[in-house]
Design an enzyme around this catalytic site. Sequence first.
Site, mmCIF file in Angstrom:
data_model
loop_
_atom_site.group_PDB
_atom_site.id
_atom_site.type_symbol
_atom_site.label_atom_id
_atom_site.label_comp_id
_atom_site.label_asym_id
_atom_site.label_seq_id
_atom_site.Cartn_x
_atom_site.Cartn_y
_atom_site.Cartn_z
ATOM 1 C CD1 TRP A 198 1.014 -0.210 2.879
ATOM 2 C CD2 TRP A 198 -0.774 0.835 3.702
ATOM 3 N NE1 TRP A 198 1.302 0.123 4.178
ATOM 4 C CE2 TRP A 198 0.222 0.769 4.708
ATOM 5 C CE3 TRP A 198 -1.986 1.454 4.001
ATOM 6 C CZ2 TRP A 198 0.025 1.297 5.989
ATOM 7 C CZ3 TRP A 198 -2.177 1.968 5.270
ATOM 8 C CH2 TRP A 198 -1.185 1.894 6.244
ATOM 9 C CG ASP A 199 4.931 0.770 0.842
ATOM 10 O OD1 ASP A 199 5.681 1.149 1.749
ATOM 11 O OD2 ASP A 199 4.461 -0.373 0.797
ATOM 12 C CD GLU B 136 2.161 -5.649 8.406
ATOM 13 O OE1 GLU B 136 1.899 -5.809 7.202
ATOM 14 O OE2 GLU B 136 3.323 -5.523 8.840
ATOM 15 C CE LYS C 99 5.659 -3.822 11.566
ATOM 16 N NZ LYS C 99 5.514 -4.770 10.444
ATOM 17 C CD GLN C 100 2.389 -0.260 10.430
ATOM 18 O OE1 GLN C 100 2.953 -1.335 10.434
ATOM 19 N NE2 GLN C 100 2.212 0.438 9.320
#
Length: 799
Positions: free
Chosen positions: A354-355, A493, A613-614
């Site tokens: 998805w970058d 994730e 995680k983010q």
Amino acid sequence: MPEWIWEYEGYDPDAERLRESLCTLGNGYFATRGAVPESTAGLVHYPATYAAGVFNRLESTVAGRRVVNEDLVNLPNWLLLRFRLRSADGSTGPWFSPDTRRLFDYRHTLDLRQATLTRTFRYRDDEAGMLGVEQSRLVDMADPHLCALRTVLTAEEWSGEVEVESVLDGDVTNSNVHRYRSLNGHHLTRVRTGVAGIDTTWLRCRTGSSDIGISMAARTVVVGPSPTASELRPSRHRAVHRLVIPIAPGRPAVVEKTVALFTSRDPAIGDPLAAALDRVSTAGDFPAILASHVAAWARLWRRADIRVPGDAGRVLRLHLFHVLQTLSPHTAELDVGVPARGLHGEAYRGHVFWDELFVLPYLNLHLPEVSRGLLNYRHRRLPQACRAAQAAGRRGAMYPWQSGSDGREETQQLHLNPRSGRWLPDNSRLQHHVGSAVAYNVWQYCEATGDTEYLHTKGAEMLLQIARFWADSAEFAPEDGRYRIRGVVGPDEYHDSYPDAARPGLDDNAYTNVTAAWVLSRALDLVQRLPAWRREELFERIRLDSGELPEWEEISRRLRVPFHDGVISQFDGYGDLAELDWEAYRARYHSIRRLDRILEAEDDTVNRYQASKQADVLMLGYLFPAAELRDLFRRLGYTMDDEIWRRTVDYYLKRTSHGSTLSGLVHAWVLARARQAEAWTYCQEALEQDVADLQGGTTGEGIHLGAMAGTLDLVQRGLTGLEPREDALRLDPVPLPALSEYGFSLRYRGHWGVSVRLQRGQLRLGVPDSEESPIRVVLPDRAVTVAPGEVCTLQLPQD
């Protein structure tokens, strides 16, 4: 100038992989890592070349299971050039290696303005004496099929001969990522070599299953003293050109190696080998290639340069350099997506995630033709996404979390935890929010460029099919009269299931549901905008029944967003998870960025804890300005005010380990827009992710392209509040004392080179002279119109 130079002094084997990634040279068609030319792949060095979109699929056996993975292929090594000195009696010593010689004045210089990599050093040979070496290389931006290496060998106070071997090496594998060592990496088959004329060797091969033909031709010539021997030696996997050159003080040996690369994926060629031989035979010498290459880069820098003072500006320019090397104007003509790790290494196997969500918003305002080409990659794979949705029992399009050559799901089935040595199920394919990212990019591109034709054709097909998938994924829950989306994974994730659950997936991930609601509402808006004939044609083409639209409307207003303790829940039940003892883990481990690996190695799971995680929920603040986010929640029947958002931001700041390079970027963006003091800390982290290799060795496996592009967009849109919307440029700059002065140029609609500069509380906008219409600029407290040829300076309100 220093801000254009990235330099390393001294030879450090432990840092070589990192340097190789950061010193990669490319042109959008292919790229070559910054490895030293005499090296082959091993524990220290990893020379590699990757061509955009050249993938191959191989079968491996992992943990007793048969798995199939598709990889971006490491192509034959064109860079290999080695040398050794010859004594007066004709005997030769060992080939030079930086790992076995004492080096003096060793320096690696990456020149960003000229896009060249130069290595200089001296070393003493036991028999001959001191030898000076200067090597410069480029991957041509003017001609995307060419690359070149120039080597100058200078004798100091001695005379003799130097033996040089210029090689095309087909004996290579994919072995850049240690975690993948159990996987099959032999992608090249049917390697053949040969010679052409007196100075050219060639190599051709094919990929094993995708059957892509790859051909290289290398011309190696000596400038200056004529060689005393020149021999072309093709073998099974290597094509070698051996030269013996006289050398003396004041008479250096200068070797120019020029290489052409073609593949069977290239348009307008009949035979890749014939094309490579023709191109290398007509190429100019190194100075001529360099001149056209530098001119092509000068044009690129005029379109895309960013001006930020100090160290931050220097890193931003490096980030921009790598973005442009991966996604150049040449990319617009290729069938490729946005590789998450650039063309710089083999992490993630070169896949497309998805970058583009972090890349296209920057490109839209500089290289919109590249953005359109990258969106076309998604459109070509729309039929595959529709088949994937159908296989999952859904209508519409379900884009894969990881994509490669043909758009099927490429997410690995197993992943290795290096801490425990265990292979674990990989459930990240449940990140269906990638479809919302595709839709968001379509909308952003069309808003920025005014490309109505694209929005009404390919863009509409993607947007409506993605909306259709979300509508069919939503389940009505009678107990609260809302729709729910179950069994997904959000951007975080770490969490892929509930504790002790038999099946993976989570319910009502807030980011997934809100972006799904946004997609549905944008699709409904677009249907209303379309001309009647086009709407009828589109509905017929994708077999959309207009009776589906009322359902879309209802779902877009009634999707569930979970809350707990006055904040948005990352997913339903997040607030019920256990709290982690963050201080204890920070005290026990050097880094807890990959907390999931730490806990799994302790026979625990991060799924049990409120630990992310983010950025996940906070991604909403990255995608949507505050006013639009409030409107989205209002449409869904929820209140979203500044206080709720502030509490939500603070809540997740304390519970995020930043195990992704995108995390610091998103937090910097969100905190800057919320005018919170911590913003600069996260800006610095985002800037340093790859340069300082904050993730602990991952940059050597390829740079993080989304994070690099995101830092550029943080300045371009995050700090300025710039939004191209409704035929106007909307700006709402936020003060960031540590970055109080910056500027950039952009391309907006028909205007090339619109300049934007913020300095000392002033916003300065300049529109280049042209026949285009004036630009309407909207600030929170006023609106102005800037005509072509005008410069407008606006005083900004002080907080």
